[in-house]
Design an enzyme around this catalytic site. Structure first.
Site, mmCIF file in Angstrom:
data_model
loop_
_atom_site.group_PDB
_atom_site.id
_atom_site.type_symbol
_atom_site.label_atom_id
_atom_site.label_comp_id
_atom_site.label_asym_id
_atom_site.label_seq_id
_atom_site.Cartn_x
_atom_site.Cartn_y
_atom_site.Cartn_z
ATOM 1 N N GLY A 107 45.941 11.503 99.855
ATOM 2 C CA GLY A 107 45.174 11.838 100.621
ATOM 3 C C GLY A 107 46.316 12.626 101.873
ATOM 4 N N LYS B 60 55.189 11.735 101.087
ATOM 5 C CA LYS B 60 54.306 13.286 101.612
ATOM 6 C C LYS B 60 55.578 14.109 102.049
ATOM 7 C CE LYS B 60 52.047 12.110 106.608
ATOM 8 N NZ LYS B 60 51.143 11.064 107.190
ATOM 9 N N GLY C 246 46.752 13.761 106.834
ATOM 10 C CA GLY C 246 46.476 14.218 107.715
ATOM 11 C C GLY C 246 47.604 15.208 108.774
ATOM 12 N N GLY C 247 47.626 14.721 110.543
ATOM 13 C CA GLY C 247 48.545 15.997 111.021
ATOM 14 C C GLY C 247 49.789 16.121 110.399
ATOM 15 N N VAL D 165 50.005 13.646 101.505
ATOM 16 C CA VAL D 165 50.750 12.615 100.712
ATOM 17 C C VAL D 165 50.214 12.867 99.162
ATOM 18 C CG1 VAL D 165 51.010 9.968 100.514
ATOM 19 C CG2 VAL D 165 50.418 11.155 102.574
ATOM 20 N N ASP E 142 49.338 6.235 115.804
ATOM 21 C CA ASP E 142 48.477 6.867 114.708
ATOM 22 C C ASP E 142 47.593 5.465 113.964
ATOM 23 O OD1 ASP E 142 46.721 8.810 114.267
ATOM 24 O OD2 ASP E 142 47.040 9.323 112.446
#
Length: 681
Positions: free
Chosen positions: A356, A377, A358-359, A363, A473
């Site tokens: 996955g 990550k 994100g900002g 990961v 978050d």
């Protein structure tokens, strides 16, 4: 005389039925568990004290070696002692203002006794650690925290001539040429008997001298004796001349010898610091004499060159294989491991399996040489220097909670910043709420437990740590599920990694659209209540089983929280809000509780939102929750319906749903005001 087992677990002898006179009570004689209302301290008048004492082993509840004491003549300072003497851990002094122990902020009095009103216990474990454990719906005790955090820090845990290792599947193991003294006790997690020699030492002058076995990259907690020696050979001879000497080490012209049984030896992985080498004394029969050479002579001299070439090729292949299979690590700040970047490349197959993103980055799944799985990550746009990064990561690494993903380590090489977490086999909550083909539909009981566990994790970050940690978050993608679907809040503390200054957080981190609190969007400094708002928005998705905002075929925005809030306020049937996949199979009282909590969490004014600790108590059923008001932001959405429609209750038209929503808005224009205290309860 009567015997009474009271509700708090105290077993008491009373003078008569209903008598207030207690002749004897078990709370005055605690064993290994500290129960609410029990005392653990010193009675100066009677010159007596209460202590917690571990079991002997996993099956024998008789007195063990480890005990928790209140230190005499101290400011409420607790010690863990080995065999009633040597202490190896202290909780630090009690701060009456902050209500915490300086050395262990998790050990607050209300936390020990209340533990969010779940079934919990505080024990002096046979591992030599004090532990706070809670009983989970999976019918198992789960540890919230333990001290000392590392088992190898426990004094003489593994017994004589044994090695403690946090990295190995087996915590205690014997030194080379030693064997377990008591296999039966060993199998019951009682390692105190340690190991024994396979062959006795020879100290007589007329027999073959003992020899030494090298042990590299070890940590010895016991202090040795220092001798004057000019070389390694002189140091070795000094040890051999003393029949009680069992090991020696020589470095930088310093000679150290250990007398008697060897205790507290800890094995560190290759490349870990600080480590040292030492030599264990063994009987001559246990080690081959290196001076005896093989009698095998090569007869064909012409093949020597070819053999050397082949050997070089084999050694090079082995070297390349070992270089690719071995993770070079370094333990820093307790249990955190500093990974080498190249080794994480190998573990993740050059970051090929993406889990996955994100900002803050992406990961990837990885596998360590011991076959354990990790999630790596790769952080992006992290600007602080290496020293600050390591300091803040080590702070986060000390936080342990059953509902927080454990940070195993990190990598900081040049501009490369990576975090290494435990791998969660059931993925993220978002994956299951989105009803993908291969995802599992979460039933109501499981959803409720995930909501409660997530709240507990956030309450720990906000209220139980030394410093308040704001997640910044909260969303389904950051709630991970382990093998038993126990929720783990992930990426916690990233705001601290970006910077402790909230203004910097505002400029560099915006969270995720749809979960941001109004004060954050408006640019003011945020508090922990920003996480509460995000959590409330996520609760709506627990109920509906879909995203709060969706785009319909005609381009209108479907916004579930607005419709849900009006439904809750007008006292409608909340089962209409439920995910259709659940087929109305939900506990009505729990559904009402979770919907009301969600509405309170998304109030515009942060002072009207409950703390996460209060949320936990409400979801546990300890506190009742009042009927919430519709937040002004949602009221505005209700009043602006040209571009907004709501999820329909069944097959009814959007117009009917909108009419009901307008009616609800009109009846709630002047809600009864209440203080923030009442709002939270």
């Amino acid at each position: 005389m009567v015997a009474v087992l009271e509700d708090d677990g105290n077993f008491a002898l009373k003078a008569a039925p209903n008598s207030s006179v207690t002749l004897w009570q078990s709370f005055d004689y605690p064993t290994h568990t500290w129960l609410p209302s029990a005392k653990l301290g010193i009675d100066k008048r009677k010159n007596t004290s209460q202590t917690l004492t571990s079991w002997k082993n996993a099956e024998d509840p008789s007195t063990g070696l480890f005990s928790l004491h209140l230190q005499p003549f101290s400011d409420g300072e607790y010690y863990i002692r080995w065999n009633g003497s040597n202490h190896y851990w202290t909780g630090g002094k009690w701060d009456n203002q902050t209500k915490i122990f300086s050395g262990v902020p998790e050990m607050r009095a209300n936390y020990i006794y209340d533990s969010f009103n779940t079934i919990s216990r505080f024990v002096m474990d046979l591992s030599g650690q004090i532990k706070q454990e809670s009983w989970l719906p999976s019918q198992a005790w789960t540890m919230f925290w333990s001290k000392p955090s590392q088992q190898c820090e426990v004094y003489r845990l593994c017994g004589p001539f044994s090695v403690c290792s946090e990295q190995s599947e087996v915590l205690c193991s014997c030194l080379p040429r030693f064997s377990i003294s008591s296999p039966m006790d060993w199998n019951r997690s009682d390692w105190s008997g340690g190991c024994k020699r396979n062959s006795n030492l020879n100290c007589a002058a007329d027999v073959e001298k003992d020899r030494f076995w090298p042990m590299s990259n070890m940590k010895l907690h016991d202090d040795p004796q220092s001798l004057v020696a000019g070389s390694d050979q002189e140091c070795r001879t000094a040890c051999l001349s003393n029949c009680s000497c069992t090991a020696y080490a020589f470095k930088d012209n310093n000679c150290s010898i250990w007398i008697g049984d060897l205790f507290n030896v800890e094995w560190l992985k290759q490349g870990t610091t600080p480590g040292r080498s030492f030599y264990v004394r063994l009987a001559a029969s246990e080690i081959k004499d290196p001076s005896k050479k093989s009698n095998v002579i090569a007869t064909v001299t012409g093949s020597v060159g070819a053999a050397v070439v082949i050997l070089a090729i084999v050694l090079f292949a082995v070297w390349r294989w070992r270089r690719g299979a071995t993770v070079t690590t370094k333990i820093v700040e307790g249990s955190l491991i500093a990974f080498a970047y190249r080794d994480l490349q190998v573990a993740t197959k050059n970051f090929s399996e993406k889990l996955g993103g994100g900002g803050f980055g992406s990961v990837f799944k990885g596998t360590l040489p011991d076959s354990s799985h990790i999630a790596v990550k790769k952080l992006e746009s992290i600007s602080q220097g290496e020293k600050q990064f390591r300091m803040e990561v080590s702070t986060i690494g000390t936080i342990q909670h059953v509902n927080l993903v454990r940070l195993r380590g990190f990598c900081s090489e040049g501009d490369k910043r990576l975090l290494v977490y435990d791998f969660m086999p059931n993925g993220s909550l978002d994956y299951h709420l989105s009803h993908r083909k291969d995802s599992k539909t979460l039933d109501w009981k499981m959803r409720y437990q995930i909501a409660l566990g997530t709240a507990r994790g956030l309450a720990y970050l906000h209220e139980k740590c030394r410093d308040c940690i704001i997640h910044c978050d909260i969303k389904p993608e950051n709630i991970l599920l382990d093998a038993e679907f126990c929720p783990k809040v992930a990426d916690f503390g990233l705001a601290k990694l970006v910077g402790r200054d909230f203004s910097r957080v505002l400029t560099t981190m915006r969270g995720t659209r749809g979960y941001l609190a109004p004060e954050w969007i408006s640019g003011v400094a945020i508090t922990a209540k920003a996480d509460v708002y995000s959590y409330g928005m996520m609760l709506f998705e627990f109920v509906s089983g879909r995203r709060n905002s969706e785009l319909s075929e005609n381009g209108a925005i479907k916004f579930f929280p607005t419709w849900a809030a009006s439904k809750i306020a007008e006292g409608g049937d909340l089962l209409d809000l439920l995910d259709p996949n659940l087929e109305t199979n939900a506990h009505t009282e729990e559904l009402t509780r979770i919907c009301r909590v969600a509405c309170w969490c998304v109030q515009d004014e942060e002072t009207h939102r409950p703390s996460m600790g209060k949320v936990v108590q409400i979801l546990e059923g300890v506190l009742d929750v009042n009927l919430p008001r519709i937040p002004r932001t949602l009221q505005l959405l209700l009043g602006n319906q040209e571009h907004i429609v709501f999820f329909t209750e069944s097959s009814s038209s959007n117009q009917n749903s909108q009419t009901k929503s307008n009616t609800s808005t009109a009846s709630l224009q002047n809600p009864n005001s209440s203080s923030s205290t009442k709002s939270e309860s």
